[in-house]
Motif scaffolding. Structure first.
Motif, PDB file in Angstrom:
ATOM      1  N   ILE A 230       0.819  -1.220   0.000  1.00 44.44           N
ATOM      2  CA  ILE A 230       0.000   0.000   0.000  1.00 44.44           C
ATOM      3  C   ILE A 230       0.851   1.267   0.000  1.00 44.44           C
ATOM      4  O   ILE A 230       1.985   1.278   0.503  1.00 44.44           O
ATOM      5  CB  ILE A 230      -0.991  -0.031   1.188  1.00 44.44           C
ATOM      6  CG1 ILE A 230      -2.118   0.981   0.965  1.00 44.44           C
ATOM      7  CG2 ILE A 230      -0.279   0.238   2.515  1.00 44.44           C
ATOM      8  CD1 ILE A 230      -3.365   0.678   1.748  1.00 44.44           C
ATOM      9  N   SER A 231       0.286   2.345  -0.557  1.00 44.88           N
ATOM     10  CA  SER A 231       1.015   3.609  -0.630  1.00 44.88           C
ATOM     11  C   SER A 231       1.166   4.281   0.732  1.00 44.88           C
ATOM     12  O   SER A 231       2.084   5.081   0.921  1.00 44.88           O
ATOM     13  CB  SER A 231       0.321   4.569  -1.605  1.00 44.88           C
ATOM     14  OG  SER A 231      -0.987   4.865  -1.176  1.00 44.88           O
TER      15      SER A 231
ATOM     16  N   ARG B 180       2.435   5.387   3.986  1.00 44.31           N
ATOM     17  CA  ARG B 180       3.831   5.284   4.440  1.00 44.31           C
ATOM     18  C   ARG B 180       3.952   4.710   5.854  1.00 44.31           C
ATOM     19  O   ARG B 180       5.045   4.355   6.280  1.00 44.31           O
ATOM     20  CB  ARG B 180       4.528   6.651   4.372  1.00 44.31           C
ATOM     21  CG  ARG B 180       4.747   7.233   2.985  1.00 44.31           C
ATOM     22  CD  ARG B 180       5.628   6.378   2.089  1.00 44.31           C
ATOM     23  NE  ARG B 180       4.933   5.287   1.476  1.00 44.31           N
ATOM     24  CZ  ARG B 180       5.535   4.206   0.952  1.00 44.31           C
ATOM     25  NH1 ARG B 180       6.840   4.091   1.005  1.00 44.31           N
ATOM     26  NH2 ARG B 180       4.826   3.237   0.397  1.00 44.31           N
ATOM     27  N   ASN B 181       2.847   4.658   6.597  1.00 45.34           N
ATOM     28  CA  ASN B 181       2.927   4.227   7.987  1.00 45.34           C
ATOM     29  C   ASN B 181       2.176   2.923   8.207  1.00 45.34           C
ATOM     30  O   ASN B 181       0.946   2.891   8.177  1.00 45.34           O
ATOM     31  CB  ASN B 181       2.356   5.325   8.892  1.00 45.34           C
ATOM     32  CG  ASN B 181       3.097   6.638   8.695  1.00 45.34           C
ATOM     33  OD1 ASN B 181       4.294   6.714   8.959  1.00 45.34           O
ATOM     34  ND2 ASN B 181       2.416   7.662   8.180  1.00 45.34           N
TER      35      ASN B 181
ATOM     36  N   ALA C 253      -1.281  -1.081  12.378  1.00 42.87           N
ATOM     37  CA  ALA C 253      -1.978   0.203  12.268  1.00 42.87           C
ATOM     38  C   ALA C 253      -1.446   0.840  10.985  1.00 42.87           C
ATOM     39  O   ALA C 253      -0.233   0.939  10.799  1.00 42.87           O
ATOM     40  CB  ALA C 253      -1.673   1.081  13.469  1.00 42.87           C
ATOM     41  N   VAL C 254      -2.354   1.216  10.082  1.00 48.35           N
ATOM     42  CA  VAL C 254      -1.956   1.764   8.779  1.00 48.35           C
ATOM     43  C   VAL C 254      -2.469   3.199   8.685  1.00 48.35           C
ATOM     44  O   VAL C 254      -3.668   3.457   8.869  1.00 48.35           O
ATOM     45  CB  VAL C 254      -2.554   0.918   7.634  1.00 48.35           C
ATOM     46  CG1 VAL C 254      -2.164   1.494   6.276  1.00 48.35           C
ATOM     47  CG2 VAL C 254      -2.116  -0.535   7.748  1.00 48.35           C
ATOM     48  N   ILE C 255      -1.564   4.135   8.406  1.00 49.46           N
ATOM     49  CA  ILE C 255      -1.939   5.552   8.404  1.00 49.46           C
ATOM     50  C   ILE C 255      -1.307   6.267   7.203  1.00 49.46           C
ATOM     51  O   ILE C 255      -0.092   6.226   7.016  1.00 49.46           O
ATOM     52  CB  ILE C 255      -1.464   6.252   9.702  1.00 49.46           C
ATOM     53  CG1 ILE C 255      -1.913   5.477  10.933  1.00 49.46           C
ATOM     54  CG2 ILE C 255      -1.974   7.700   9.749  1.00 49.46           C
ATOM     55  CD1 ILE C 255      -0.952   5.573  12.102  1.00 49.46           C
ATOM     56  N   LYS C 256      -2.134   6.961   6.442  1.00 51.64           N
ATOM     57  CA  LYS C 256      -1.652   7.761   5.303  1.00 51.64           C
ATOM     58  C   LYS C 256      -0.890   8.976   5.848  1.00 51.64           C
ATOM     59  O   LYS C 256      -1.338   9.613   6.813  1.00 51.64           O
ATOM     60  CB  LYS C 256      -2.878   8.202   4.494  1.00 51.64           C
ATOM     61  CG  LYS C 256      -2.571   8.705   3.103  1.00 51.64           C
ATOM     62  CD  LYS C 256      -3.861   8.967   2.336  1.00 51.64           C
ATOM     63  CE  LYS C 256      -3.595   9.323   0.882  1.00 51.64           C
ATOM     64  NZ  LYS C 256      -2.741  10.478   0.663  1.00 51.64           N
ATOM     65  N   SER C 257       0.234   9.316   5.225  1.00 48.02           N
ATOM     66  CA  SER C 257       1.069  10.421   5.722  1.00 48.02           C
ATOM     67  C   SER C 257       0.311  11.737   5.831  1.00 48.02           C
ATOM     68  O   SER C 257       0.551  12.529   6.748  1.00 48.02           O
ATOM     69  CB  SER C 257       2.264  10.628   4.794  1.00 48.02           C
ATOM     70  OG  SER C 257       3.039   9.461   4.718  1.00 48.02           O
ATOM     71  N   SER C 258      -0.619  11.974   4.911  1.00 43.57           N
ATOM     72  CA  SER C 258      -1.346  13.244   4.934  1.00 43.57           C
ATOM     73  C   SER C 258      -2.330  13.323   6.100  1.00 43.57           C
ATOM     74  O   SER C 258      -2.930  14.372   6.333  1.00 43.57           O
ATOM     75  CB  SER C 258      -2.068  13.485   3.604  1.00 43.57           C
ATOM     76  OG  SER C 258      -2.882  12.387   3.266  1.00 43.57           O
ATOM     77  N   ASP C 259      -2.487  12.224   6.852  1.00 48.19           N
ATOM     78  CA  ASP C 259      -3.347  12.231   8.039  1.00 48.19           C
ATOM     79  C   ASP C 259      -2.546  12.342   9.334  1.00 48.19           C
ATOM     80  O   ASP C 259      -3.108  12.238  10.429  1.00 48.19           O
ATOM     81  CB  ASP C 259      -4.206  10.958   8.082  1.00 48.19           C
ATOM     82  CG  ASP C 259      -5.306  10.985   7.033  1.00 48.19           C
ATOM     83  OD1 ASP C 259      -5.821  12.085   6.757  1.00 48.19           O
ATOM     84  OD2 ASP C 259      -5.653   9.927   6.485  1.00 48.19           O
ATOM     85  N   VAL C 260      -1.233  12.539   9.221  1.00 44.72           N
ATOM     86  CA  VAL C 260      -0.390  12.670  10.418  1.00 44.72           C
ATOM     87  C   VAL C 260      -0.024  14.139  10.618  1.00 44.72           C
ATOM     88  O   VAL C 260       0.569  14.761   9.734  1.00 44.72           O
ATOM     89  CB  VAL C 260       0.897  11.827  10.288  1.00 44.72           C
ATOM     90  CG1 VAL C 260       1.763  11.990  11.531  1.00 44.72           C
ATOM     91  CG2 VAL C 260       0.569  10.353  10.052  1.00 44.72           C
ATOM     92  N   MET C 261      -0.391  14.678  11.761  1.00 42.10           N
ATOM     93  CA  MET C 261       0.007  16.045  12.124  1.00 42.10           C
ATOM     94  C   MET C 261       1.244  15.981  13.021  1.00 42.10           C
ATOM     95  O   MET C 261       1.588  14.927  13.551  1.00 42.10           O
ATOM     96  CB  MET C 261      -1.126  16.730  12.892  1.00 42.10           C
ATOM     97  CG  MET C 261      -2.313  17.077  12.007  1.00 42.10           C
ATOM     98  SD  MET C 261      -3.833  17.342  12.977  1.00 42.10           S
ATOM     99  CE  MET C 261      -4.208  15.641  13.447  1.00 42.10           C
ATOM    100  N   ILE C 262       1.876  17.127  13.187  1.00 42.90           N
ATOM    101  CA  ILE C 262       3.030  17.218  14.083  1.00 42.90           C
ATOM    102  C   ILE C 262       2.708  18.257  15.155  1.00 42.90           C
ATOM    103  O   ILE C 262       2.099  19.279  14.852  1.00 42.90           O
ATOM    104  CB  ILE C 262       4.306  17.657  13.323  1.00 42.90           C
ATOM    105  CG1 ILE C 262       4.598  16.706  12.141  1.00 42.90           C
ATOM    106  CG2 ILE C 262       5.505  17.738  14.268  1.00 42.90           C
ATOM    107  CD1 ILE C 262       5.043  15.334  12.499  1.00 42.90           C
TER     108      ILE C 262
END
Lengths: 69, 69, 69, 69, 69, 69
Positions: free
Chosen positions: D3-4, D6-7, D57-66
């Motif tokens: 999957i694309s 990244r996490n 746990a699979v997470i799209k990079s654009s859904d990760v905040m800092i």
């Protein structure tokens, strides 16, 4: 805590409706302008959200779409 | 078109910044309250977004978080 | 600020790569476990993110999928 | 399937709580580090998720905040 | 790998456009029905995406809105 | 209303399942290809969604992942 999300809109909680696992919280961010949020019941409890309290609606820029008439 | 997204906030476009593929569009939805959106360059062209134009920020409720001080 | 997002993972910034408008930031949240984030360049500047600094990866529960082999 | 997103964080299921339509699944991805996910009840059944099982746990990079302190 | 996302739509890659950090990939999932995806350049390379190749568009149910005329 | 979301897939509603606060709506967008959406019960009522009606699945490009076998 300072967050990367570009949208942090200050307002007042106008309603909290808990479901089985998901709650809907409404925040008035300007006169007559209400934002609806769907969060976990757990978060409602953890933040102690109650009607009338101050709160922010926080939204990541990549989750904001634009529309025109 | 009527959409399920509970948040449709009317405003005026205050800036449009195109990147290589992703654009940032800012909309003033109330006096001094600006919402930032990250959308495709393609969408900016398709909607004909320009500074000063009317537009809506559209946000699905499940993408709205709540924060408290 | 206390946020409704259930996932706030502490770590260290291991890379910051700015694009035209979108930046990719990687945070090591456990030994060998790196989380990639795509945020605005503007947020990178606003938070003063640099390699080696402490930071949190913040993720709303509704954005976490589950997979099995 | 590759999957694309990244996490893709490997862990063990520590709780599964079904609601009316939405379930909350918690996965321990490192000692003491638990990630909460909100998915459909249907997905819980389809994947056969149970406490103690291996999962990602699979997470799209654009859904990760800092965030920073 | 089996994923909780309820929407896994099989198709063929019809375009790949890399930006500075973000790429746009289009997949034809039915005759004349094309889905646009914004993912990291890194994911494009990692998956070896090229025009004409088989691929799936994967979408979490909570990211799908409904509209009516 | 014209929206920035690049994916607006026309179809027919094949099921509507309301939960306590969150509903699952399924739309057939091509023969045998069904898309599942999780939206608020409030949106189901507001749009008057019923089985057999015409509707669109609307998805922002940044919420579409790609997978390969």
């Amino acid at each position: 805590m300072k967050i990367s999300a570009r949208n942090v809109l200050k307002g007042k909680v106008v309603s909290v409706e808990k479901g089985a696992t998901t709650a809907h919280v409404k925040i008035e961010i300007a006169s007559g302008q209400v934002v609806t949020s769907a969060i976990t019941n757990e978060a409602v409890d953890s933040l102690g959200l109650t009607v009338g309290g101050d709160a922010y609606a926080v939204i990541k820029s990549s989750d904001v779409m634009i529309a025109v008439d």
